[in-house]
Design an enzyme around this catalytic site. Sequence first.
Site, PDB file in Angstrom:
ATOM      1  N   LYS A  83       5.876   5.917  53.969  1.00  0.00           N
ATOM      2  CA  LYS A  83       5.874   6.970  54.992  1.00  0.00           C
ATOM      3  C   LYS A  83       7.274   7.537  55.287  1.00  0.00           C
ATOM      4  O   LYS A  83       7.400   8.704  55.641  1.00  0.00           O
ATOM      5  CB  LYS A  83       5.260   6.450  56.296  1.00  0.00           C
ATOM      6  CG  LYS A  83       3.751   6.292  56.217  1.00  0.00           C
ATOM      7  CD  LYS A  83       3.152   5.950  57.575  1.00  0.00           C
ATOM      8  CE  LYS A  83       1.661   5.706  57.437  1.00  0.00           C
ATOM      9  NZ  LYS A  83       0.992   5.525  58.717  1.00  0.00           N
ATOM     10  N   ASP A 107      -0.601  11.064  62.147  1.00  0.00           N
ATOM     11  CA  ASP A 107      -0.816   9.845  62.943  1.00  0.00           C
ATOM     12  C   ASP A 107      -0.491  10.171  64.401  1.00  0.00           C
ATOM     13  O   ASP A 107      -1.231   9.826  65.318  1.00  0.00           O
ATOM     14  CB  ASP A 107       0.130   8.714  62.496  1.00  0.00           C
ATOM     15  CG  ASP A 107      -0.331   8.023  61.219  1.00  0.00           C
ATOM     16  OD1 ASP A 107      -1.539   8.024  60.935  1.00  0.00           O
ATOM     17  OD2 ASP A 107       0.538   7.473  60.511  1.00  0.00           O
ATOM     18  N   GLY A 131       7.085  -0.585  65.252  1.00  0.00           N
ATOM     19  CA  GLY A 131       6.997  -0.323  63.818  1.00  0.00           C
ATOM     20  C   GLY A 131       6.755   1.155  63.570  1.00  0.00           C
ATOM     21  O   GLY A 131       6.962   1.999  64.463  1.00  0.00           O
TER      22      GLY A 131
HETATM   23  P1  NAP Z   1       4.505  -2.140  61.140  1.00  0.00           P
HETATM   24  O1  NAP Z   1       5.473  -1.045  60.886  1.00  0.00           O
HETATM   25  O2  NAP Z   1       4.427  -3.292  60.197  1.00  0.00           O
HETATM   26  O3  NAP Z   1       4.812  -2.717  62.631  1.00  0.00           O
HETATM   27  C1  NAP Z   1       4.143  -3.850  63.113  1.00  0.00           C
HETATM   28  C2  NAP Z   1       4.500  -4.049  64.595  1.00  0.00           C
HETATM   29  O4  NAP Z   1       3.719  -5.150  65.087  1.00  0.00           O
HETATM   30  C3  NAP Z   1       5.954  -4.416  64.832  1.00  0.00           C
HETATM   31  O5  NAP Z   1       6.367  -3.904  66.056  1.00  0.00           O
HETATM   32  C4  NAP Z   1       5.908  -5.958  64.871  1.00  0.00           C
HETATM   33  O6  NAP Z   1       6.959  -6.533  65.594  1.00  0.00           O
HETATM   34  C5  NAP Z   1       4.624  -6.153  65.636  1.00  0.00           C
HETATM   35  N1  NAP Z   1       4.042  -7.468  65.417  1.00  0.00           N
HETATM   36  C6  NAP Z   1       3.389  -7.903  64.313  1.00  0.00           C
HETATM   37  N2  NAP Z   1       2.983  -9.180  64.506  1.00  0.00           N
HETATM   38  C7  NAP Z   1       3.414  -9.549  65.747  1.00  0.00           C
HETATM   39  C8  NAP Z   1       3.298 -10.737  66.512  1.00  0.00           C
HETATM   40  N3  NAP Z   1       2.673 -11.824  66.050  1.00  0.00           N
HETATM   41  N4  NAP Z   1       3.824 -10.753  67.752  1.00  0.00           N
HETATM   42  C9  NAP Z   1       4.451  -9.664  68.250  1.00  0.00           C
HETATM   43  N5  NAP Z   1       4.580  -8.494  67.569  1.00  0.00           N
HETATM   44  C10 NAP Z   1       4.069  -8.447  66.335  1.00  0.00           C
HETATM   45  O7  NAP Z   1       3.020  -1.600  61.225  1.00  0.00           O
HETATM   46  P2  NAP Z   1       2.530  -0.150  61.716  1.00  0.00           P
HETATM   47  O8  NAP Z   1       2.390   0.734  60.547  1.00  0.00           O
HETATM   48  O9  NAP Z   1       3.379   0.276  62.848  1.00  0.00           O
HETATM   49  O10 NAP Z   1       1.046  -0.488  62.213  1.00  0.00           O
HETATM   50  C11 NAP Z   1       0.806  -1.231  63.402  1.00  0.00           C
HETATM   51  C12 NAP Z   1      -0.697  -1.305  63.655  1.00  0.00           C
HETATM   52  O11 NAP Z   1      -1.189   0.007  63.917  1.00  0.00           O
HETATM   53  C13 NAP Z   1      -1.509  -1.829  62.461  1.00  0.00           C
HETATM   54  O12 NAP Z   1      -2.536  -2.655  62.957  1.00  0.00           O
HETATM   55  C14 NAP Z   1      -2.109  -0.576  61.864  1.00  0.00           C
HETATM   56  O13 NAP Z   1      -3.346  -0.825  61.228  1.00  0.00           O
HETATM   57  C15 NAP Z   1      -2.318   0.262  63.115  1.00  0.00           C
HETATM   58  N6  NAP Z   1      -2.372   1.715  62.841  1.00  0.00           N
HETATM   59  C16 NAP Z   1      -3.495   2.371  63.215  1.00  0.00           C
HETATM   60  C17 NAP Z   1      -3.586   3.721  62.968  1.00  0.00           C
HETATM   61  C18 NAP Z   1      -4.853   4.439  63.353  1.00  0.00           C
HETATM   62  O14 NAP Z   1      -5.057   5.565  62.877  1.00  0.00           O
HETATM   63  N7  NAP Z   1      -5.670   3.868  64.204  1.00  0.00           N
HETATM   64  C19 NAP Z   1      -2.539   4.431  62.359  1.00  0.00           C
HETATM   65  C20 NAP Z   1      -1.378   3.714  62.001  1.00  0.00           C
HETATM   66  C21 NAP Z   1      -1.321   2.349  62.246  1.00  0.00           C
HETATM   67  P3  NAP Z   1       8.359  -6.844  64.845  1.00  0.00           P
HETATM   68  O15 NAP Z   1       9.088  -5.537  64.774  1.00  0.00           O
HETATM   69  O16 NAP Z   1       9.024  -7.831  65.703  1.00  0.00           O
HETATM   70  O17 NAP Z   1       8.015  -7.386  63.479  1.00  0.00           O
END
Ligand code: NAP
Length: 290
Positions: free
Chosen positions: A74, A110, A136
Amino acid sequence: MRGRYISGKTKVCGIIGDPVEHTMSPIIQNAAFSDMGLDYLYLPFKVKREELAKAIDGVRALNIRGLNVTIPHKVAIIQFLDELDPLAEKIGAVNTVVNYGGVLRGYNTDATGFMQVLLEKGVEPEGKSVVIIGAGGASRGVSFILAERGANLTILNRTLSKAEECADSVSRIFKKRVKALPLDSENLTKALEKADILVNATSVGMSPNIDETLVASNLLKPALIVVDIVSNPIKTKLLKEAEAAGARAIGGLDMLVWQGALAFEKWTGLKAPVELMRNEVIKVLEGHEN
Ligand code: NAP
């Protein structure tokens, strides 16, 4: 696919990412093309990080009409595009590309999809106090669009430096103070005292870890609007507990549908069959849950 044929004029769209096997986008988009009788086809393309440049050359060479972009491309894709929508430029991430006769333009649906869901549900973020957990890629889009819409933000993240980085860029662009805090129960309790909206933008609670949540249930109050962008399961533990506390709960399924619908509209120039796309997502997710 019932009634589907490929012609010499079929326009090709697709999603690039790695992994890409679990994406629901081909199902949603092909159902929408089929429903509208459009001669379009949507395919998954597994593209390794180091092959991104070649893949984008391929998009131009093969005259692919449009792309969705997912992890890990992305941000990296931006250097290979010709133009960026101003919002995608601010966010620094692209999840949709349109090929305008060889000119590739990047968008971030998004973020606009997230906002569309709030507005569709009658939630106006202007002047509201919003607590976002996670920093993230998805959180970045959510933070930028909420700030653009006039919300006051507090971002909490397990890794503080990422929350600070996100808060700093939002502050710089929108000239407003954004708080960044480490995610712990004391900070969360304090931040939620005055919050109108809570957004979970972490992956916590996502299948298969459906019994996890970062928010203690006693922090959820009837006046709070709780948005969880996790779309699988349809109702996360956080959302169930929010409903049980009398709070309004909004799940990630609609964001998933709207980011796809807005991408569809950019590729085709037509209004997306949002209800049909939503039903397709529900069918797939309910299938996963069984
Ligand atoms: P990402 O860049 O990998 O970011 C993950 C985030 O979750 C980071 O802030 C991470 O914290 C935090 N995290 C993960 N495990 C954790 C834990 N055990 N305790 C505390 N914090 C934790 O992923 P992303 O792309 O932002 O996606 C995040 C979520 O949004 C995913 O579930 C994805 O499927 C969802 N999403 C949904 C849509 C939709 O259309 N509905 C669109 C995009 C994403 P750290 O920085 O400390 O690692």
